[in-house]
Design an enzyme around this catalytic site. Structure first.
Site, short mmCIF file in Angstrom:
data_model
loop_
_atom_site.label_atom_id
_atom_site.label_comp_id
_atom_site.label_asym_id
_atom_site.label_seq_id
_atom_site.Cartn_x
_atom_site.Cartn_y
_atom_site.Cartn_z
N LYS A 247 2.94 -1.75 -6.94
CA LYS A 247 4.30 -1.87 -6.23
C LYS A 247 5.26 -2.44 -7.56
O LYS A 247 4.44 -3.51 -8.12
CB LYS A 247 4.22 -2.77 -5.06
N CYS B 72 -4.13 4.29 6.59
CA CYS B 72 -3.58 4.57 7.80
C CYS B 72 -1.83 5.22 7.47
O CYS B 72 -1.52 4.33 6.66
CB CYS B 72 -3.56 3.48 8.86
N PRO B 73 -1.48 6.07 8.18
CA PRO B 73 -2.26 6.78 9.00
C PRO B 73 -3.08 7.96 8.42
O PRO B 73 -3.66 8.87 9.19
CB PRO B 73 -0.86 7.30 9.75
N GLY B 74 -3.22 7.97 6.99
CA GLY B 74 -4.10 8.93 6.70
C GLY B 74 -3.51 9.86 5.65
O GLY B 74 -4.03 11.26 5.30
N GLY B 75 -2.17 9.98 5.15
CA GLY B 75 -1.55 10.90 4.36
C GLY B 75 -2.45 11.24 2.84
O GLY B 75 -2.55 12.23 2.69
N ASP C 261 -8.44 0.34 6.77
CA ASP C 261 -7.24 -0.21 7.19
C ASP C 261 -7.53 -0.87 8.67
O ASP C 261 -8.27 -0.35 9.18
CB ASP C 261 -6.10 0.99 7.29
N SER D 151 3.43 10.25 2.84
CA SER D 151 2.97 9.62 1.75
C SER D 151 2.01 10.47 1.15
O SER D 151 1.54 10.57 -0.19
CB SER D 151 2.19 8.36 1.99
C1 LIG Z 1 1.94 2.75 2.69
S1 LIG Z 1 0.91 2.52 3.76
C2 LIG Z 1 -0.60 3.52 3.35
C3 LIG Z 1 -0.16 4.87 3.65
C4 LIG Z 1 -1.33 5.88 3.60
N1 LIG Z 1 -1.51 6.12 2.11
C5 LIG Z 1 -1.01 7.28 3.99
O1 LIG Z 1 -0.65 8.25 3.24
O2 LIG Z 1 -0.86 7.72 5.09
C6 LIG Z 1 -0.02 1.01 3.47
C7 LIG Z 1 -1.16 0.82 4.46
O3 LIG Z 1 -1.95 -0.28 3.73
C8 LIG Z 1 -2.63 -1.11 4.65
N2 LIG Z 1 -2.77 -2.45 4.18
C9 LIG Z 1 -2.14 -3.42 3.75
N3 LIG Z 1 -2.84 -4.37 3.30
C10 LIG Z 1 -4.15 -4.05 3.66
C11 LIG Z 1 -5.26 -4.86 3.45
N4 LIG Z 1 -5.38 -6.04 2.81
N5 LIG Z 1 -6.50 -4.22 3.85
C12 LIG Z 1 -6.42 -2.91 4.52
N6 LIG Z 1 -5.38 -2.29 4.57
C13 LIG Z 1 -4.13 -2.88 4.34
C14 LIG Z 1 -1.48 -1.08 5.82
O4 LIG Z 1 -2.05 -1.40 6.99
C15 LIG Z 1 -0.83 0.21 5.90
O5 LIG Z 1 -1.20 1.03 6.83
#
Ligand SMILES: C[S@@+](CC[C@H](N)C(=O)[O-])C[C@H]1O[C@@H](n2cnc3c(N)ncnc32)[C@H](O)[C@@H]1O
Length: 378
Positions: free
Chosen positions: A328, A243-246, A262, A210
């Site tokens: 989305k 998470c994971p932190g990209g 997260d 990501s």
């Molecule tokens: C697509 S992933 C993010 C990837 C991240 N941007 C990266 O580059 O690694 C979506 C993240 O949103 C988190 N998430 C979804 N709903 C959430 C909420 N209401 N509060 C906090 N985190 C949430 C999920 O746990 C997931 O880790």
């Protein structure tokens, strides 16, 4: 409010266009068509979109020829969410002789291009689809004789450049081996990447793929010369759904201090940088812990209207100055849904007296999401 700062290229030649060709992600042709039809209708450029599913492009044919200057002023690439590339087409050859393609291409250029016409670069392209790999290989090979031919007839400058697209660019877009669109793109009103594809190398120490989405967003929405101003050691950010932190990785590698939100687990190496504060919290309830931040970024996969509302709230409350976030795309009515989200956000920011610029794109590294960038101008 500005959409982005348009740079209108000065055109010193006459060229009649028969249509616009937009490249998009395969499967998004209907959305691309709705968008280009809407923009053209707004500017009274009439025509119809030819849509073939899963071809990765849409051709919008004008009912009558349009001058390139008028089209360039009316239809701005930055305003098209679904377009990866946009070219003004001056000739369509549906029955190219496979044994001698250059003769018909030459005739079309000779008919349509004026004496003053001189491209700085020329590219041979095809759509980015699963079945298009062989055609893409052919295009790479064909670009050599194509450019030689253009140079020898003074339609292309002699000097070669490192970048694929510089200045005015001549495009030969192959639908298949014997069907071609010839067109031009102008600086400031197109993607600078061949096929409209921004290829990025995955950094081996980044915690998720990501990361490339935020990297592409920064490179696409913020001019190179301004990136240091927007991202440096004095800048702070909140990353919702981190998470994971990209995404946090992209911010940290530019020296930015990040609050990462997260419930999942954050990459250990990122935490060890000392630039990240992690909070296991709900992104919809979190408030900045250390006062206002410069950036809000958000990659939570959630209903687009909920995310749009959350982003607006942060900006209106002044918790964040600028924002980059993903919306989305729903399964159906994607163009309509994105337009609604855009209208809602823009009207609320305007009502709050915020001076900002809006940019949104279905980026190459995105899947079913559009990335939005809102920059405060004051
Ligand atoms: C697509 S992933 C993010 C990837 C991240 N941007 C990266 O580059 O690694 C979506 C993240 O949103 C988190 N998430 C979804 N709903 C959430 C909420 N209401 N509060 C906090 N985190 C949430 C999920 O746990 C997931 O880790």
């Amino acid at each position: 409010m500005t959409i982005s700062s348009p740079q209108h290229h000065v055109i010193e030649f006459n060229l009649s266009l028969c249509g616009l060709l937009c490249y998009c992600r395969s499967g998004y042709e209907a959305n691309m068509a709705q968008e280009i039809e809407a923009i053209c209708a707004l500017h009274q450029i009439f025509g119809f979109a030819k849509v073939l599913p899963h071809t990765g492009f849409v051709y919008f044919a004008f009912y009558s020829p349009e001058n390139i200057q008028r089209v360039n002023e009316a239809v701005r690439f930055d305003e098209l969410m679904f377009a990866r590339q946009m070219i003004g087409v001056f000739a369509h050859i549906p029955n190219l002789n496979r044994n001698d393609r250059l003769t018909q291409i030459h005739e079309a250029c000779d008919t349509h291009l004026s004496k003053e016409f001189m491209a700085q670069t020329a590219v041979v392209e095809s759509a980015d689809t699963e079945d298009g790999k062989e055609l893409a290989k052919f295009c790479r090979k064909f670009s050599v004789p194509f450019r030689q031919h253009l140079r020898s007839h003074q339609w292309l400058v002699q000097r070669k450049t490192k970048q694929a697209l510089v200045g005015m660019t001549l495009h030969a877009f192959f639908e298949h081996g014997s069907c071609i669109h010839l067109g031009v793109s102008l600086p400031g009103n197109r993607s600078v990447h061949e096929n409209g594809i921004y290829r990025l190398k995955f950094p081996s120490d980044a915690p998720s793929r990501s990361t490339l989405k935020l990297e592409e967003a920064i490179q696409t929405f913020i001019p190179k010369a301004e990136q240091q101003h927007y991202f440096n050691g004095d800048v702070s950010a909140v990353d919702l759904g981190a998470c994971p932190g990209g995404w946090t990785y992209q911010l940290v590698s530019r020296g930015v201090q990040v609050e990462a939100i997260d419930n999942g687990a954050m990459d250990d190496k990122l935490m060890a940088t000392g630039l990240v504060d992690y909070f296991a919290a709900d992104g919809f309830k979190y408030q900045p812990q250390y006062g206002k931040v410069n950036w809000l970024v958000c990659d939570m996969i959630e209903q687009p209207d909920r995310v749009a509302q959350l982003m607006t709230q942060w900006l209106v409350k002044g918790w964040a100055q600028h924002a980059i976030f993903n919306l989305k795309l729903p399964m159906k009515q994607r163009f309509v849904a994105m337009n609604e989200a855009k209208t809602n956000i823009i009207s609320q920011l305007k009502a709050a007296g915020i001076n900002f610029s809006w940019q949104a794109k279905h980026l190459y590294h995105n899947r079913d999401e559009v990335t939005v960038c809102i920059l405060r101008n004051d």
